[in-house]
Design a protein around this motif. Structure first.
Motif, PDB file in Angstrom:
ATOM      1  N   ILE A 499      16.896  52.010  52.189  1.00  4.99           N
ATOM      2  CA  ILE A 499      17.616  53.268  51.922  1.00  4.99           C
ATOM      3  C   ILE A 499      16.622  54.372  51.536  1.00  4.99           C
ATOM      4  O   ILE A 499      16.676  55.497  52.059  1.00  4.99           O
ATOM      5  CB  ILE A 499      18.696  53.047  50.840  1.00  4.99           C
ATOM      6  CG1 ILE A 499      19.816  52.172  51.420  1.00  4.99           C
ATOM      7  CG2 ILE A 499      19.247  54.376  50.306  1.00  4.99           C
ATOM      8  CD1 ILE A 499      20.820  51.655  50.402  1.00  4.99           C
ATOM      9  N   TYR A 500      15.691  54.039  50.645  1.00  2.00           N
ATOM     10  CA  TYR A 500      14.652  55.027  50.297  1.00  2.00           C
ATOM     11  C   TYR A 500      13.879  55.429  51.563  1.00  2.00           C
ATOM     12  O   TYR A 500      13.568  56.609  51.762  1.00  2.00           O
ATOM     13  CB  TYR A 500      13.661  54.444  49.293  1.00  2.00           C
ATOM     14  CG  TYR A 500      14.151  54.325  47.866  1.00  2.00           C
ATOM     15  CD1 TYR A 500      14.609  55.438  47.159  1.00  2.00           C
ATOM     16  CD2 TYR A 500      14.099  53.111  47.196  1.00  2.00           C
ATOM     17  CE1 TYR A 500      15.021  55.321  45.834  1.00  2.00           C
ATOM     18  CE2 TYR A 500      14.512  52.992  45.866  1.00  2.00           C
ATOM     19  CZ  TYR A 500      14.975  54.101  45.194  1.00  2.00           C
ATOM     20  OH  TYR A 500      15.375  53.994  43.883  1.00  2.00           O
ATOM     21  N   ALA A 501      13.576  54.422  52.387  1.00  2.00           N
ATOM     22  CA  ALA A 501      12.810  54.698  53.612  1.00  2.00           C
ATOM     23  C   ALA A 501      13.560  55.698  54.492  1.00  2.00           C
ATOM     24  O   ALA A 501      12.963  56.631  55.051  1.00  2.00           O
ATOM     25  CB  ALA A 501      12.555  53.392  54.370  1.00  2.00           C
ATOM     26  N   ALA A 502      14.883  55.514  54.596  1.00  2.00           N
ATOM     27  CA  ALA A 502      15.686  56.398  55.453  1.00  2.00           C
ATOM     28  C   ALA A 502      15.671  57.835  54.925  1.00  2.00           C
ATOM     29  O   ALA A 502      15.626  58.798  55.699  1.00  2.00           O
ATOM     30  CB  ALA A 502      17.119  55.873  55.541  1.00  2.00           C
ATOM     31  N   VAL A 503      15.680  57.980  53.606  1.00  2.00           N
ATOM     32  CA  VAL A 503      15.649  59.340  53.028  1.00  2.00           C
ATOM     33  C   VAL A 503      14.255  59.941  53.232  1.00  2.00           C
ATOM     34  O   VAL A 503      14.119  61.115  53.630  1.00  2.00           O
ATOM     35  CB  VAL A 503      16.052  59.336  51.537  1.00  2.00           C
ATOM     36  CG1 VAL A 503      16.097  60.755  50.984  1.00  2.00           C
ATOM     37  CG2 VAL A 503      17.408  58.658  51.347  1.00  2.00           C
ATOM     38  N   ALA A 504      13.234  59.128  53.001  1.00  2.00           N
ATOM     39  CA  ALA A 504      11.856  59.637  53.177  1.00  2.00           C
ATOM     40  C   ALA A 504      11.629  60.091  54.615  1.00  2.00           C
ATOM     41  O   ALA A 504      10.932  61.087  54.855  1.00  2.00           O
ATOM     42  CB  ALA A 504      10.849  58.542  52.793  1.00  2.00           C
ATOM     43  N   ALA A 505      12.250  59.401  55.556  1.00  2.00           N
ATOM     44  CA  ALA A 505      12.071  59.763  56.976  1.00  2.00           C
ATOM     45  C   ALA A 505      12.946  60.961  57.363  1.00  2.00           C
ATOM     46  O   ALA A 505      12.906  61.417  58.513  1.00  2.00           O
ATOM     47  CB  ALA A 505      12.410  58.566  57.851  1.00  2.00           C
ATOM     48  N   GLY A 506      13.768  61.450  56.437  1.00  2.00           N
ATOM     49  CA  GLY A 506      14.588  62.636  56.706  1.00  2.00           C
ATOM     50  C   GLY A 506      15.889  62.320  57.432  1.00  2.00           C
ATOM     51  O   GLY A 506      16.594  63.213  57.910  1.00  2.00           O
ATOM     52  N   ILE A 507      16.261  61.042  57.490  1.00  2.32           N
ATOM     53  CA  ILE A 507      17.495  60.677  58.203  1.00  2.32           C
ATOM     54  C   ILE A 507      18.721  61.002  57.348  1.00  2.32           C
ATOM     55  O   ILE A 507      19.776  61.344  57.862  1.00  2.32           O
ATOM     56  CB  ILE A 507      17.438  59.189  58.612  1.00  2.32           C
ATOM     57  CG1 ILE A 507      16.280  59.003  59.597  1.00  2.32           C
ATOM     58  CG2 ILE A 507      18.745  58.707  59.232  1.00  2.32           C
ATOM     59  CD1 ILE A 507      15.739  57.622  59.683  1.00  2.32           C
ATOM     60  N   TYR A 508      18.582  60.890  56.048  1.00  2.00           N
ATOM     61  CA  TYR A 508      19.630  61.323  55.114  1.00  2.00           C
ATOM     62  C   TYR A 508      19.026  62.333  54.151  1.00  2.00           C
ATOM     63  O   TYR A 508      17.835  62.248  53.820  1.00  2.00           O
ATOM     64  CB  TYR A 508      20.172  60.124  54.315  1.00  2.00           C
ATOM     65  CG  TYR A 508      21.039  59.204  55.141  1.00  2.00           C
ATOM     66  CD1 TYR A 508      22.374  59.515  55.398  1.00  2.00           C
ATOM     67  CD2 TYR A 508      20.516  58.036  55.669  1.00  2.00           C
ATOM     68  CE1 TYR A 508      23.169  58.681  56.173  1.00  2.00           C
ATOM     69  CE2 TYR A 508      21.304  57.193  56.442  1.00  2.00           C
ATOM     70  CZ  TYR A 508      22.626  57.518  56.691  1.00  2.00           C
ATOM     71  OH  TYR A 508      23.406  56.695  57.448  1.00  2.00           O
ATOM     72  N   PRO A 509      19.861  63.261  53.644  1.00  6.20           N
ATOM     73  CA  PRO A 509      19.307  64.289  52.760  1.00  6.20           C
ATOM     74  C   PRO A 509      18.992  63.780  51.365  1.00  6.20           C
ATOM     75  O   PRO A 509      18.152  64.359  50.672  1.00  6.20           O
ATOM     76  CB  PRO A 509      20.411  65.353  52.704  1.00  6.20           C
ATOM     77  CG  PRO A 509      21.662  64.644  53.087  1.00  6.20           C
ATOM     78  CD  PRO A 509      21.271  63.506  53.982  1.00  6.20           C
ATOM     79  N   ASN A 510      19.672  62.720  50.914  1.00  2.00           N
ATOM     80  CA  ASN A 510      19.381  62.221  49.563  1.00  2.00           C
ATOM     81  C   ASN A 510      19.796  60.762  49.437  1.00  2.00           C
ATOM     82  O   ASN A 510      20.502  60.210  50.294  1.00  2.00           O
ATOM     83  CB  ASN A 510      20.064  63.090  48.501  1.00  2.00           C
ATOM     84  CG  ASN A 510      21.567  63.126  48.696  1.00  2.00           C
ATOM     85  OD1 ASN A 510      22.208  62.083  48.742  1.00  2.00           O
ATOM     86  ND2 ASN A 510      22.127  64.320  48.856  1.00  2.00           N
ATOM     87  N   VAL A 511      19.362  60.168  48.318  1.00  2.00           N
ATOM     88  CA  VAL A 511      19.558  58.724  48.111  1.00  2.00           C
ATOM     89  C   VAL A 511      21.048  58.390  47.961  1.00  2.00           C
ATOM     90  O   VAL A 511      21.512  57.349  48.447  1.00  2.00           O
ATOM     91  CB  VAL A 511      18.744  58.264  46.880  1.00  2.00           C
ATOM     92  CG1 VAL A 511      19.064  56.822  46.495  1.00  2.00           C
ATOM     93  CG2 VAL A 511      17.248  58.404  47.154  1.00  2.00           C
TER      94      VAL A 511
END
Ligand SMILES: Nc1ncnc2c1ncn2[C@@H]1O[C@H](COP(=O)(O)OP(=O)(O)O)[C@@H](O)[C@H]1O
Ligand SMILES: O=C(CO)[C@@H](O)[C@@H](O)COP(=O)(O)O
Length: 563
Positions: A499-511
């Motif tokens: 989940i953190y990875a997805a946010v870091a990659a910009g796929i989601y705006p926040n955790v």
């Protein structure tokens, strides 16, 4: 376009990688690797609580598990956007000036002091005492303020101080130290500049007394009073820290080739397993997430307004952004949870380990098979028998401090105790008392949070024991007098890392948004059984009595608080 991420979770015994579809959190591949050297108990000495791990166990595990999930998921590697790594902690590793783990350099290959000092290593009890003594009396800021007021021997500075005093060669060769989650992140990324490397806020805040109030780590003056090495080390560590929704760097060419990925994959800032586990279990305000395995970690988040300037007494720290950026993450825990039962299991298996070997009744193969069968079934059988013992029947009273007490009010020197034994005490009675003990230890943590004004509306259980033992979970629901939901995923920490990875990659705006979409569902809920709650309350009083007897300092702590 499809997007995939990898969560890599380093536990105490093994590392696991999961490859996740960011759209819905679906797991497309997973793989586990047990640490080879650790399994053989190399570099450890349980009699002095020395638990060290060789960095090669971690590097081999990383390569094997990530390669496996990349190859077996049938996903185009260029669509794997990001990796985030969580590890145990505080598990610091000495490294050279170019960031190489010391145990990978000549002359240090077999020196346990040059290896990772695992979270549960308690060799630095004296050094933790020194830190506490100094923090309370040196006349400057008390740097333990945001780590519950007591520094633990499980943590960064105590461990480093111990090794600096014990091993001149390691002290001289260790240019700096890194938490395990930082080291593995650093290993993968292209930017090798140690000074600008983005260290984990979670690790720094909970274990190294990093706080914005004093502009980062404890002052050089304070550290210098402990040891000149620590004062010098401060300048070779870090000033800033970063949350795990941020990118630490791109995957290096070397590791892209080794893992079958591309250099466009980004690596998020590292974190701890418990904190990412909480994110994997969709933590929100007023929900306590308990990671229940070998030990427990208890994680809760609170808004800055709710906590204000208050420092919560006796816990393992309150850190801005250690779980969800924008919220204060609070951590507590028990040094032994499943480990108390594992200790009992090992004790009961002593005859099978030692007497069976000399018996001529069975062949060697049969002996091995019998040992395995007994080992696999012992806790299951004890559980079934303990469950049948009515609460009206007398069972021993036990404490859960077999590996010291992490919280409330850390005391890693304290030992466990068992009272109320009789000739009628059978193995299942003792097992029941140990289960009660770990649940009472849990209750003390929940009570402490509530006494300190941190509201808990619901409890979520994750980890091995939460998933494997309905008996323990039901006992815990009765002892806490709160319902407990069980996360369906067996891999919540790895999922949280994804989940953190997805946010870091910009796929989601926040955790928060990412965890709502990708986090684990729940597949069970235990409710307090009203007819049993009162009986457990009575047993809790006996636990309290034994606690005060085994640890007279508890009374003093309580008196200090209530004057
Ligand atoms: N059926 C069970 N009942 C109670 N405890 C169990 C059971 N199975 C495993 N355990 C305990 O769970 C712990 C391991 O938990 P796990 O979450 O798998 O590992 P870790 O904490 O290392 O990540 C061990 O201490 C073991 O004794
Ligand atoms: O203390 C922390 C995190 O702060 C944990 O890493 C530590 O308890 C180890 O957890 P596990 O028992 O491996 O789940």
């Amino acid at each position: 376009m499809k997007n995939y991420v990898i969560g890599l979770d380093y536990g105490t015994d093994s590392v696991r990688a999961i490859l996740i579809d960011t759209e819905n959190g679906q797991e497309l591949a997973s793989n586990v690797c047990h640490y080879k050297r650790w399994k053989n108990k190399e570099y450890c000495d349980a009699s002095i609580n020395q638990f060290r791990q060789h960095p090669l166990d971690h590097i081999e595990g990383l390569e094997a598990t990530i390669k496996y999930v990349v190859e077996n998921s049938n996903v185009d590697p260029s669509l794997i956007r990001s990796i985030c790594i969580d590890t145990t902690g505080s598990s610091p590793v000495p490294v050279t000036e170019d960031g190489t783990p010391l145990a990978l350099t000549k002359g240090f290959e077999n020196n346990p002091n040059a290896m990772m000092v695992l979270w549960k290593d308690h060799t630095s009890i004296n050094e933790a005492n020194e830190i506490n003594e100094l923090a309370a009396n040196w006349g400057g800021v008390n740097f333990t303020k945001y780590v519950g007021g007591i520094y633990s021997s499980e943590w960064f500075w105590a461990k480093i101080l111990h090794i600096a005093k014990q091993d001149e060669a390691v002290k001289n060769a260790a240019y700096t130290w890194m938490e395990h989650c930082d080291l593995m992140t650093y290993l993968l990324i292209d930017n090798k500049d140690l000074k600008s490397f983005k260290r984990s806020r979670c690790a720094a805040g909970h274990k190294a007394m990093w706080h914005e109030d004093w502009n980062g780590l404890p002052s050089e003056e304070f550290l210098g009073k402990l040891h000149p090495y620590l004062a010098a080390l401060r300048g070779r560590l870090y000033d800033e820290t970063y949350t795990s929704d941020l990118v630490a760097g791109n995957l290096s060419q070397e590791w892209a080739t080794r893992l079958g990925l591309t250099t466009s994959t980004v690596i998020a800032v590292g974190t701890f397993d418990a904190h990412s586990g909480a994110v994997g279990a969709k933590i929100e305000e007023h929900t306590l997430v308990r990671v229940m395995g070998t030990s427990t970690c208890d994680i809760i988040v609170a808004s800055e307004e709710a906590i204000g300037t208050k420092s919560v007494r006796g816990i393992c720290g309150q850190v801005d952004g250690s779980v969800i950026p924008g919220f204060i993450g609070l951590e507590a825990g028990q040094s032994a949870f499943g480990d108390l039962l594992a200790w009992y299991k090992e004790l009961l298996l002593w005859p099978t380990d030692h007497l069976l070997a000399t018996s001529t009744l069975l062949t060697d193969t049969q002996k091995e098979q019998l040992k395995e069968e007994m080992s696999d079934n012992l806790i299951i059988k004890l559980t079934a028998e303990a469950e049948k013992i009515p609460l009206s029947e007398s069972v021993p009273i036990a404490l859960d401090w077999i590996n010291g007490r992490r919280t409330p009010d850390a005391n890693q020197e304290i030992k466990s105790a068992i009272s109320n034994l009789s000739l009628g005490t059978k193995a299942p009675h003792l097992f029941k008392s140990l289960v009660n003990a770990i649940c009472f230890g849990s209750k003390k943590i929940v009570d402490r949070f509530e006494e300190e004004g941190v509201k808990i509306n619901s409890v979520i259980g994750i980890g091995g024991v939460a998933r494997k033992s309905p008996y323990i979970m039901q006992t815990l629901a009765n002892v806490l007098n709160k319902p407990i939901k069980i996360a369906a995923s067996d891999q919540t920490p790895a999922l949280g890392a994804a989940i953190y990875a997805a946010v870091a990659a910009g796929i989601y705006p926040n955790v928060i948004e990412a965890s709502q979409k990708m986090g684990s569902d729940f597949d069970g809920e235990y409710f307090p059984q009203l007819d049993k709650v009162a009986a457990y309350n009575k047993l809790l009083l006996a636990y309290d009595q034994l606690s005060s007897f085994a640890d007279p300092s508890l009374k003093k702590l309580q008196q200090e608080h209530y004057v």
